[in-house]
Scaffold this motif. Sequence first.
Motif, PDB file in Angstrom:
ATOM      1  N   PRO A  63       0.753  -1.308   0.096  1.00  0.00           N
ATOM      2  CA  PRO A  63       0.493  -0.029   0.706  1.00  0.00           C
ATOM      3  C   PRO A  63       0.941   1.279  -0.116  1.00  0.00           C
ATOM      4  O   PRO A  63       2.493   1.133   0.526  1.00  0.00           O
ATOM      5  CB  PRO A  63      -0.817   0.008   1.373  1.00  0.00           C
ATOM      6  N   PRO A  64       0.010   2.564  -0.258  1.00  0.00           N
ATOM      7  CA  PRO A  64       1.256   3.396  -0.452  1.00  0.00           C
ATOM      8  C   PRO A  64       1.332   3.719   0.935  1.00  0.00           C
ATOM      9  O   PRO A  64       0.596   3.537   1.797  1.00  0.00           O
ATOM     10  CB  PRO A  64      -0.181   4.291  -1.307  1.00  0.00           C
ATOM     11  N   ASP A  65       2.597   5.090   1.506  1.00  0.00           N
ATOM     12  CA  ASP A  65       3.308   5.561   2.772  1.00  0.00           C
ATOM     13  C   ASP A  65       1.953   6.406   2.514  1.00  0.00           C
ATOM     14  O   ASP A  65       2.580   5.994   4.408  1.00  0.00           O
ATOM     15  CB  ASP A  65       4.793   5.853   1.395  1.00  0.00           C
ATOM     16  N   SER A  66       1.297   6.432   2.317  1.00  0.00           N
ATOM     17  CA  SER A  66       0.767   7.727   3.059  1.00  0.00           C
ATOM     18  C   SER A  66      -0.589   6.974   3.640  1.00  0.00           C
ATOM     19  O   SER A  66      -1.097   7.553   4.241  1.00  0.00           O
ATOM     20  CB  SER A  66      -0.797   8.643   1.753  1.00  0.00           C
ATOM     21  N   MET A  67      -1.019   5.229   3.983  1.00  0.00           N
ATOM     22  CA  MET A  67      -1.806   4.984   4.475  1.00  0.00           C
ATOM     23  C   MET A  67      -1.210   4.207   5.492  1.00  0.00           C
ATOM     24  O   MET A  67       0.052   3.536   5.849  1.00  0.00           O
ATOM     25  CB  MET A  67      -2.096   3.292   3.556  1.00  0.00           C
ATOM     26  N   ARG A  68      -1.296   4.926   7.054  1.00  0.00           N
ATOM     27  CA  ARG A  68      -1.084   4.195   7.899  1.00  0.00           C
ATOM     28  C   ARG A  68      -1.546   2.878   8.031  1.00  0.00           C
ATOM     29  O   ARG A  68      -2.299   1.951   7.772  1.00  0.00           O
ATOM     30  CB  ARG A  68      -2.191   4.946   9.036  1.00  0.00           C
ATOM     31  N   GLY A  69       0.058   1.970   9.294  1.00  0.00           N
ATOM     32  CA  GLY A  69      -0.617   1.032   9.128  1.00  0.00           C
ATOM     33  C   GLY A  69      -0.434  -0.555   8.184  1.00  0.00           C
ATOM     34  O   GLY A  69       0.201  -0.987   8.307  1.00  0.00           O
ATOM     35  N   GLY A  70       0.112   0.320   6.578  1.00  0.00           N
ATOM     36  CA  GLY A  70       0.461  -0.520   4.996  1.00  0.00           C
ATOM     37  C   GLY A  70      -0.819  -1.763   5.447  1.00  0.00           C
ATOM     38  O   GLY A  70      -1.514  -1.700   5.501  1.00  0.00           O
ATOM     39  N   ALA A  71       0.154  -2.318   4.512  1.00  0.00           N
ATOM     40  CA  ALA A  71      -0.739  -4.356   4.116  1.00  0.00           C
ATOM     41  C   ALA A  71      -1.030  -4.149   5.232  1.00  0.00           C
ATOM     42  O   ALA A  71      -2.295  -5.143   5.494  1.00  0.00           O
ATOM     43  CB  ALA A  71       0.743  -5.432   3.977  1.00  0.00           C
ATOM     44  N   ALA A  72      -0.642  -4.840   6.533  1.00  0.00           N
ATOM     45  CA  ALA A  72      -1.382  -5.140   8.196  1.00  0.00           C
ATOM     46  C   ALA A  72      -2.702  -4.650   7.923  1.00  0.00           C
ATOM     47  O   ALA A  72      -3.462  -5.040   8.066  1.00  0.00           O
ATOM     48  CB  ALA A  72      -0.861  -4.896   9.196  1.00  0.00           C
ATOM     49  N   ALA A  73      -2.784  -3.493   7.878  1.00  0.00           N
ATOM     50  CA  ALA A  73      -4.051  -2.769   8.364  1.00  0.00           C
ATOM     51  C   ALA A  73      -5.100  -2.935   7.151  1.00  0.00           C
ATOM     52  O   ALA A  73      -6.162  -3.433   7.538  1.00  0.00           O
ATOM     53  CB  ALA A  73      -3.540  -1.230   8.344  1.00  0.00           C
ATOM     54  N   LEU A  74      -4.728  -3.093   6.103  1.00  0.00           N
ATOM     55  CA  LEU A  74      -5.649  -2.910   5.159  1.00  0.00           C
ATOM     56  C   LEU A  74      -6.168  -4.682   5.051  1.00  0.00           C
ATOM     57  O   LEU A  74      -7.195  -4.446   4.878  1.00  0.00           O
ATOM     58  CB  LEU A  74      -5.094  -2.851   3.440  1.00  0.00           C
ATOM     59  N   LEU A  75      -4.927  -5.610   5.202  1.00  0.00           N
ATOM     60  CA  LEU A  75      -6.015  -7.068   5.195  1.00  0.00           C
ATOM     61  C   LEU A  75      -6.984  -7.268   6.457  1.00  0.00           C
ATOM     62  O   LEU A  75      -8.254  -7.789   6.313  1.00  0.00           O
ATOM     63  CB  LEU A  75      -4.746  -8.055   5.911  1.00  0.00           C
ATOM     64  N   GLN A  76      -6.610  -6.616   7.283  1.00  0.00           N
ATOM     65  CA  GLN A  76      -7.427  -6.300   8.592  1.00  0.00           C
ATOM     66  C   GLN A  76      -8.867  -5.618   8.398  1.00  0.00           C
ATOM     67  O   GLN A  76     -10.030  -5.960   8.385  1.00  0.00           O
ATOM     68  CB  GLN A  76      -6.782  -5.698   9.989  1.00  0.00           C
ATOM     69  N   MET A  77      -8.668  -4.483   7.852  1.00  0.00           N
ATOM     70  CA  MET A  77      -9.585  -4.124   7.263  1.00  0.00           C
ATOM     71  C   MET A  77     -10.962  -5.235   6.627  1.00  0.00           C
ATOM     72  O   MET A  77     -11.993  -4.903   6.474  1.00  0.00           O
ATOM     73  CB  MET A  77      -9.660  -2.815   6.306  1.00  0.00           C
ATOM     74  N   VAL A  78     -10.062  -4.987   5.190  1.00  0.00           N
ATOM     75  CA  VAL A  78     -11.002  -6.468   4.218  1.00  0.00           C
ATOM     76  C   VAL A  78     -11.561  -7.392   5.358  1.00  0.00           C
ATOM     77  O   VAL A  78     -12.463  -7.601   4.972  1.00  0.00           O
ATOM     78  CB  VAL A  78     -10.301  -6.735   3.437  1.00  0.00           C
ATOM     79  N   ARG A  79     -10.648  -8.260   6.389  1.00  0.00           N
ATOM     80  CA  ARG A  79     -11.169  -9.448   6.285  1.00  0.00           C
ATOM     81  C   ARG A  79     -12.603  -9.096   7.224  1.00  0.00           C
ATOM     82  O   ARG A  79     -13.100  -9.558   7.967  1.00  0.00           O
ATOM     83  CB  ARG A  79      -9.652 -10.040   7.273  1.00  0.00           C
ATOM     84  N   GLU A  80     -12.242  -8.058   8.360  1.00  0.00           N
ATOM     85  CA  GLU A  80     -13.568  -7.327   9.742  1.00  0.00           C
ATOM     86  C   GLU A  80     -14.750  -6.801   8.169  1.00  0.00           C
ATOM     87  O   GLU A  80     -15.789  -7.342   8.942  1.00  0.00           O
ATOM     88  CB  GLU A  80     -12.788  -6.713  10.796  1.00  0.00           C
ATOM     89  N   GLU A  81     -14.341  -5.850   8.203  1.00  0.00           N
ATOM     90  CA  GLU A  81     -15.418  -5.319   7.392  1.00  0.00           C
ATOM     91  C   GLU A  81     -15.973  -6.895   6.374  1.00  0.00           C
ATOM     92  O   GLU A  81     -17.856  -6.837   6.229  1.00  0.00           O
ATOM     93  CB  GLU A  81     -14.926  -3.974   6.290  1.00  0.00           C
ATOM     94  N   GLY A  82     -15.158  -7.538   5.542  1.00  0.00           N
ATOM     95  CA  GLY A  82     -15.867  -8.812   5.108  1.00  0.00           C
ATOM     96  C   GLY A  82     -16.163 -10.165   5.568  1.00  0.00           C
ATOM     97  O   GLY A  82     -16.553 -11.059   5.215  1.00  0.00           O
ATOM     98  N   LYS A  83     -16.475  -9.313   7.371  1.00  0.00           N
ATOM     99  CA  LYS A  83     -16.963 -10.931   7.748  1.00  0.00           C
ATOM    100  C   LYS A  83     -15.983 -12.300   7.070  1.00  0.00           C
ATOM    101  O   LYS A  83     -16.735 -12.909   7.311  1.00  0.00           O
ATOM    102  CB  LYS A  83     -18.171 -11.049   7.653  1.00  0.00           C
TER     103      LYS A  83
END
Length: 389
Positions: free
Chosen positions: A94-114
């Motif tokens: 993920p771009p440097d502008s995103m806090r947390g990088g790949a770990a944060a993005l994967l967590q977001m997808v997993r939790e929001e997508g159940k």
Amino acid sequence: MDNQEEGGVTERHDPAPISPSQDDPHGPHRGRRPVLSSGARILSTRFPVVIALALVTVVMIGLALVAADRAKVWLLGQPDFLLNFDRIELRPNPPDSMRGGAAALLQMVREEGKLGVSIRVLDLDLSALATAFVLHSPWVSHVKSIDRSTPGRLIVDLEYREPVARIEIDRNRSLTVASDCALLPTEDVTAQVLKDLPVLSGLRDVKESRPGLFLGDDGQGRIDPNVQAAVAMANVLRAAQPLLDPIARIDLTQGVDNIWLLTRSRFSIFWRHPPGLEAENEPDTKKKLSIIADWETMIRAMPSQDPNGISTFAKLDVSKGREHVTVQTRSGLWVHWRHLDGEEATDEPSAREKLAAIRQWESMQGDKPRNPRDYLEIDRSGAYLHSTR
């Protein structure tokens, strides 16, 4: 039996044998089974065997299918085919502008997508996973591909959105806008990037919406042209060579055909039409950017009362091209500067001579009120005011 004697020869006539009728219950064949042909006898003896073999085959196939299914379940549960969701590899990161990088993005997808903590790679629905990334992470604009060819690995190739501007809702809240007009979660943007983003102002009827939706969307997939113009301007600035005095605000208060840019030092630049929608005699984006960069270099090299070299001027008009650059001093006097330094026409003074003439004119005029439509023209014979009253 009749015997006839004729010429001394005696003939015997026996009666013809009588064939008993098959219908006669007292005949010689009473109580016997019909005689079968050899083929019929073989079929009658082998039929039970065929049935038995068929049943055995069905049973064996059923057992094989059950065994295969259990083997598949066992195989999919093995470490090489069972993967924790947070071990999915993202390419690029993920771009440097995103806090947390790949770990944060994967967590977001997993939790929001159940989605589950672990996934079975071999029977994973790749289309459903791609949809989950797009739907549940505003940072993802497109899933290019998903590769599961290597045991124990799942590689997702993504296209990301990048923040290019923000809109201030109030003193404590703002919307972050991506390059395609989609909204990004402001809390996910790193502090330094958020600080450096230009603010979009002058947009009317902009409604606060959730991340992932498009700013200015009318509900039918159409985006407000003013929003498109503002974001197009932000994209140009993001892709351009960084200015010495970065742009802090993109202002559409005067309409989409009168765009103003405001730098951090509060120097204003009149851009005019949105990028790509220039009028017939208006310079294109590349030429305007070159005027701004060359003006910065020139003005900082000139003597000034301010160490930043920008105290004399407040505004720059780049909408007429390099031959007709127009500037406004901080006292409100518009000046037809014409060419930039080193590009002057034969009868045109140098940049330092123009600056000296402007200062002399302003010191003579003092605090007299000025018509904003008047402008100062400078040539080798001197400086004179063009009045439009």
